[in-house]
Design an enzyme around this catalytic site. Structure first.
Site, PDB file in Angstrom:
ATOM      1  N   THR A 179      52.469  45.897  38.428  1.00  0.00           N
ATOM      2  CA  THR A 179      51.809  46.543  37.307  1.00  0.00           C
ATOM      3  C   THR A 179      52.302  47.969  37.165  1.00  0.00           C
ATOM      4  O   THR A 179      53.110  48.452  37.950  1.00  0.00           O
ATOM      5  CB  THR A 179      50.288  46.575  37.522  1.00  0.00           C
ATOM      6  OG1 THR A 179      50.011  47.404  38.662  1.00  0.00           O
ATOM      7  CG2 THR A 179      49.728  45.200  37.789  1.00  0.00           C
ATOM      8  N   GLY A 236      50.521  46.889  42.750  1.00  0.00           N
ATOM      9  CA  GLY A 236      50.530  46.264  44.059  1.00  0.00           C
ATOM     10  C   GLY A 236      49.643  45.071  44.302  1.00  0.00           C
ATOM     11  O   GLY A 236      49.461  44.683  45.454  1.00  0.00           O
TER      12      GLY A 236
END
Length: 506
Positions: A327, A410
């Site tokens: 992301t 993550g």
């Protein structure tokens, strides 16, 4: 203002410098990220927003694409390709929703076309491939060369574009220009939506005009928990915001002040708090389809129990399987003290590996986050939102004003990374740069390591790793400042000069 790319940060900061609001800056920067960080986010993905103003108004915008109107997939759900496309994409609608909020609640005056326009110009004129994009293109070589539509854009003659190479995206530029001219809903109900559908349908993807037309951002209240003298905000289900708040709520019941920052003792408590929180994570799903008892999961009694179960000298087993995901974090605080904390994503790096025809849009594989097991809280259903790892956050000061916004890339590692960053920042009064640089850990499997070991960054040092091993952790050293350990960002408010910081790992 902070983002993972200097061009996006520059465009967002221009909005703030011109008197724009935090959401307006995020929209402009987010549109640019869809161009310059196509491996992590884009128009074919989703976003989760947290916003807070100085008057006490706090909101969450779930710009998440819903399950398509189609039969449930057979197990297992693939990670890539057309059969992983089980949801629509809501990031564009989320930008429009945030702009409406900015205009109505914050007095914002920015025009949609002016916020989207810079991204279209960058796509047409070109940008230099970042080291991050080059890494993730090379990492997926040679499979990426076989993904329809990627040749000639992200790879040339089957070879990844290197860092520093000029890359132009004329198809994406045309798409962004259409959005700037015709508005966000053209993505879902206009000429652009028909081009998107044609591109996806031609690849055998069962997405309909009704699926796009139904795509709407859902507004809800954020969750919160106290931590020391602050209040931490996080998004509700189907995100893992509960998991993050459980971690911090448990740590808030422990005495970290007498421990050395970054020591084995400090990291061990963070690790064990993560384990306690992850025991409840399987319950998280779209609350319209599953019973998620948020009040119980964040109650004082639950957090007391989790904190009491943490032994300072012994590691407990790791309880949860791995969720992948890449992301991009964007954070902004404007001159009026209004904060926006946002994560944009196409789930895996490069999403489903699917380009929506001639639009330049890489579509997400968020459908792979659904469970293929019937009866599971996160089982696929039409109209349902999948479990989400996106966990943007905002910290409020003792007066309830936004003090700083935070978030990280993550997947499973997001709440783990944030536990390290925030304990350094709050408990040990580290500078933002030092908090972001401090050694981190990552529990469980990753895309490069299928063991359930405890990955610890090399700059933690041998003494820390030995101390963790002595407590029973299965320690596996990884590189110092490893990309596996997340790419976090912080934006501090006016009391600290309204300054943005981003991770040295990017």
């Amino acid at each position: 203002m902070t983002t993972p790319h200097p061009l996006a940060t520059e465009i967002g900061q221009r909005v703030l410098d011109a008197g724009g609001t935090a959401p307006e800056a995020i929209i402009a920067a987010g549109a640019v990220l869809s161009v310059v960080a196509p491996h992590f986010c884009g128009l074919g993905g989703d976003a989760v927003w947290l916003v807070a103003d100085r008057k006490g108004d706090r909101r969450c915008f779930l710009a998440i694409g819903q399950g398509l109107q189609r039969p449930a997939p057979t197990a297992p759900i693939p990670d890539r390709g057309r059969d992983s496309v089980l949801t629509s994409a809501a990031v564009v609608d989320g930008w429009a929703h945030a702009l409406d909020y900015s205009t109505q609640a914050l007095g914002g005056t920015a025009r949609w076309e002016d916020l989207i326009g810079p991204a279209a110009s960058i796509a047409r004129e070109g940008h230099r491939v970042s080291r991050s994009q080059a890494f993730w293109t090379a990492y997926r070589h040679p499979e990426i060369a076989d993904w329809p539509g990627f040749e000639g854009v992200f790879v040339l003659d089957g070879r990844p574009r290197p860092a520093g190479a000029l890359m132009r995206q004329p198809a994406l530029a045309e798409t962004l220009e259409t959005l700037a001219e015709r508005g966000a809903r053209d993505f879902y109900e206009g000429t652009l939506s028909r081009r998107i559908l044609a591109g996806l349908n031609d690849q055998g993807i069962a997405i309909s005009a009704a699926d796009l037309a139904r795509t709407r951002t859902r507004e809800t209240a954020p969750l919160s928990t106290p931590y020391r003298d602050r209040c931490l905000l996080a998004p509700p289900p189907p995100t893992q915001g509960i998991t993050f708040l459980q971690i911090m709520g448990s740590l808030g019941r422990l005495d970290l002040a007498d421990l050395s920052p970054g020591s084995a003792a400090h990291l061990h408590l963070c690790i064990e708090a993560v384990k306690q929180a992850f025991r409840d994570r399987r319950q998280i799903a779209d609350p319209r389809f599953a019973n998620v008892d948020v009040q119980r999961l964040l109650s004082a009694a639950t957090l007391d129990t989790k904190a009491a179960a943490i032994c300072p000298n012994r590691a407990l087993p790791w309880p949860d399987p791995w969720q992948h995901g890449d992301t991009a974090f964007l954070g902004a605080i404007d001159s009026a003290g209004n904060a926006a904390s946002v994560l944009q994503s196409t789930y895996f790096d490069w999403g489903a590996g699917v380009m929506a025809g001639d639009t330049g849009i890489v579509w997400q594989n968020r459908g792979a986050a659904f469970s293929a097991s019937r009866g599971h809280p996160n089982a696929f259903a039409p109209g349902k939102l999948p479990f989400y790892t996106l966990t943007p956050g905002i910290a409020l000061d003792a007066d309830g004003h936004p003090e700083f916004a935070f978030g990280t890339q993550g997947a499973d590692g997001q709440p783990q990374t944030l536990s390290v960053v925030l304990t350094h920042l709050i408990d040990y009064h580290a500078s933002p740069s030092d908090a972001l640089s401090a050694p981190r850990f990552l529990l469980g499997r990753t895309f490069s390591d299928q063991s359930h070991s405890l990955k610890v960054e090399g700059h933690a040092g041998q003494e820390v790793m030995a101390g963790l091993a002595a407590r029973g952790h299965d320690v596996a050293p990884i590189l110092a400042y490893s990309p596996l350990a997340g790419q976090a960002g912080l934006v501090l408010g006016a009391a600290s000069g309204t300054t943005g910081y981003h991770d040295p790992r990017h």
